[in-house]
Motif scaffolding. Structure first.
Motif, mmCIF file in Angstrom:
data_model
loop_
_atom_site.group_PDB
_atom_site.id
_atom_site.type_symbol
_atom_site.label_atom_id
_atom_site.label_comp_id
_atom_site.label_asym_id
_atom_site.label_seq_id
_atom_site.Cartn_x
_atom_site.Cartn_y
_atom_site.Cartn_z
ATOM 1 N N GLU A 58 7.043 10.510 6.266
ATOM 2 C CA GLU A 58 7.612 10.424 4.403
ATOM 3 C C GLU A 58 7.485 11.416 3.727
ATOM 4 O O GLU A 58 6.399 11.692 3.354
ATOM 5 C CB GLU A 58 6.054 8.888 4.967
ATOM 6 N N ASN A 116 10.755 6.614 -0.265
ATOM 7 C CA ASN A 116 10.264 5.264 -1.012
ATOM 8 C C ASN A 116 11.465 5.209 -2.383
ATOM 9 O O ASN A 116 11.981 5.318 -2.862
ATOM 10 C CB ASN A 116 8.782 5.787 -1.857
ATOM 11 N N GLU A 148 11.503 2.680 2.781
ATOM 12 C CA GLU A 148 10.746 1.692 2.608
ATOM 13 C C GLU A 148 10.467 1.153 0.724
ATOM 14 O O GLU A 148 10.730 1.832 0.426
ATOM 15 C CB GLU A 148 9.379 2.580 2.431
ATOM 16 N N ASP A 178 6.604 -1.351 2.555
ATOM 17 C CA ASP A 178 5.917 -0.891 2.674
ATOM 18 C C ASP A 178 4.647 -2.078 1.392
ATOM 19 O O ASP A 178 4.879 -2.715 1.192
ATOM 20 C CB ASP A 178 6.202 -0.083 1.873
ATOM 21 N N LYS A 199 5.036 -1.950 7.026
ATOM 22 C CA LYS A 199 3.412 -0.668 7.333
ATOM 23 C C LYS A 199 2.490 -1.280 6.317
ATOM 24 O O LYS A 199 2.782 -2.198 5.184
ATOM 25 C CB LYS A 199 3.546 0.299 5.499
HETATM 26 MG MG MG Z 1 5.207 4.493 1.427
#
Ligand code: MG
Ligand code: C2E
Ligand code: MG
Ligand code: MG
Length: 279
Positions: A58, A116, A148, A178, A199
């Motif tokens: 990530e 992200n 995400e 996320d 997640k």
């Molecule tokens: Mg994240």
């Protein structure tokens, strides 16, 4: 006396608000300067597949300001989002990630990286074109990139979100939701969303073994994801006990300080080697 105290409290309150405002104002201005002067970098944290092979990372932005020091994304991302600066910051992240991935593929040819996206980035009409252009620039395959996004970003305009997600997925980019479980998400939408992974938010993982309700929630979310043919990731894994629980409940992917903190690109190959997961 009460009157004086009251007046004092108002004064304190005003001073506090003043501080909050001036910090925010300062951050916003410094963000602009730092974009010009390259005070950002991207750190990477491994995501480990419990059933073996694939490795993912990530990407997490870091802001090393010459005077303010390290400023946490938890503080500056919301300010960047509100001011619109997130679009430019996001472009920096996307370019850096793709550049790094091209390098990392020399050692780990199947490595995938998740980026992200804040709500404004996700809803930006130019997102798809710009990510595809950068992927092409570094001669990557879109299947190595994941986005995400949070439930909040989706719920701003669920129908628009579904069409953006469909379009990204048709181009080969995968999607993870996320911080799952932190907002009142509608399960009605979950079934319609073209996503690959959910997640589970760190706060639930934190409670494993300590809070029975958290343990049950985590177990339930893992089963729910699997019944819907989705992959499930646990974020914020810090202890062996949490890991053992997640293994037993057949969680697919785990991520957290127990394995590695987010690392600078220079250290990531060594970190991956040390985690002893080989593609
Ligand atoms: Mg994240
Ligand atoms: P997130 O995407 O949910 O990222 C997970 C956060 O948890 C990261 O914080 C990570 O460093 C931290 N973390 C990972 N493992 C553990 C653990 O075991 N224990 C604990 N206590 N924390 C752990 P970070 O890097 O400070 O980022 C915070 C948030 O800022 C991210 O949450 C994400 O929403 C946002 N963010 C970070 N980088 C970017 C970016 O490039 N673009 C955008 N739009 N948002 C970003
Ligand atoms: Mg998260
Ligand atoms: Mg988070």
């Amino acid at each position: 006396l009460a009157k004086i105290n009251g007046a004092r409290q108002v004064l304190y309150f005003e001073e506090e608000m003043q501080e909050v405002f001036s910090r925010k104002y300062k951050i916003e201005n410094e963000l602009k300067l730092s974009l010009k002067e390259n005070h950002f970098y991207v750190a990477y944290q491994p995501k480990i597949h419990l059933k073996g092979k694939p490795i993912e990372l990530e990407a997490l932005i870091r802001w090393q300001h010459p005077v303010l020091g390290m400023v946490s994304p938890a503080e500056f991302i919301p300010i960047a989002e509100e001011s619109g600066l997130i679009i430019e910051i996001g472009k920096f992240v996307i370019d850096q990630v793709c550049r790094d991935l091209q390098q990392l593929h020399k050692t780990y040819p199947h490595l995938r990286i998740a980026i992200n996206l804040s709500p404004k980035q996700f809803l930006d009409t130019e997102l798809e074109l710009s990510i595809l252009a950068v992927i092409k620039k570094y001669r990557l395959d879109p299947k190595f990139i994941e986005f995400e996004i949070t439930e909040t970003a989706i719920m701003i305009d669920p129908n628009k979100a579904i069409s953006i997600l469909n379009s990204l997925k048709n181009n080969g980019i995968t999607i993870a939701i996320d911080d799952f479980g932190t907002s009142f998400s509608s399960f009605n939408y979950l079934k319609k969303l073209p996503v690959d992974t959910i997640k589970i938010d760190r706060s639930f993982i934190n409670g494993i073994g300590e809070n029975e309700k958290d343990s049950s929630l985590v177990e339930g979310l893992i089963d729910l994801a699997h019944k819907m043919n989705l992959m499930i990731t646990a974020e914020g894994v810090e202890t062996k006990e949490q890991l053992e629980f997640l293994k037993e409940k057949k969680c697919d992917i785990v991520q957290g300080f127990y394995f590695s903190r987010p690392e600078k690109i220079e250290n990531i190959i060594l970190t991956l080697d040390q985690l002893n997961v080989h593609i």
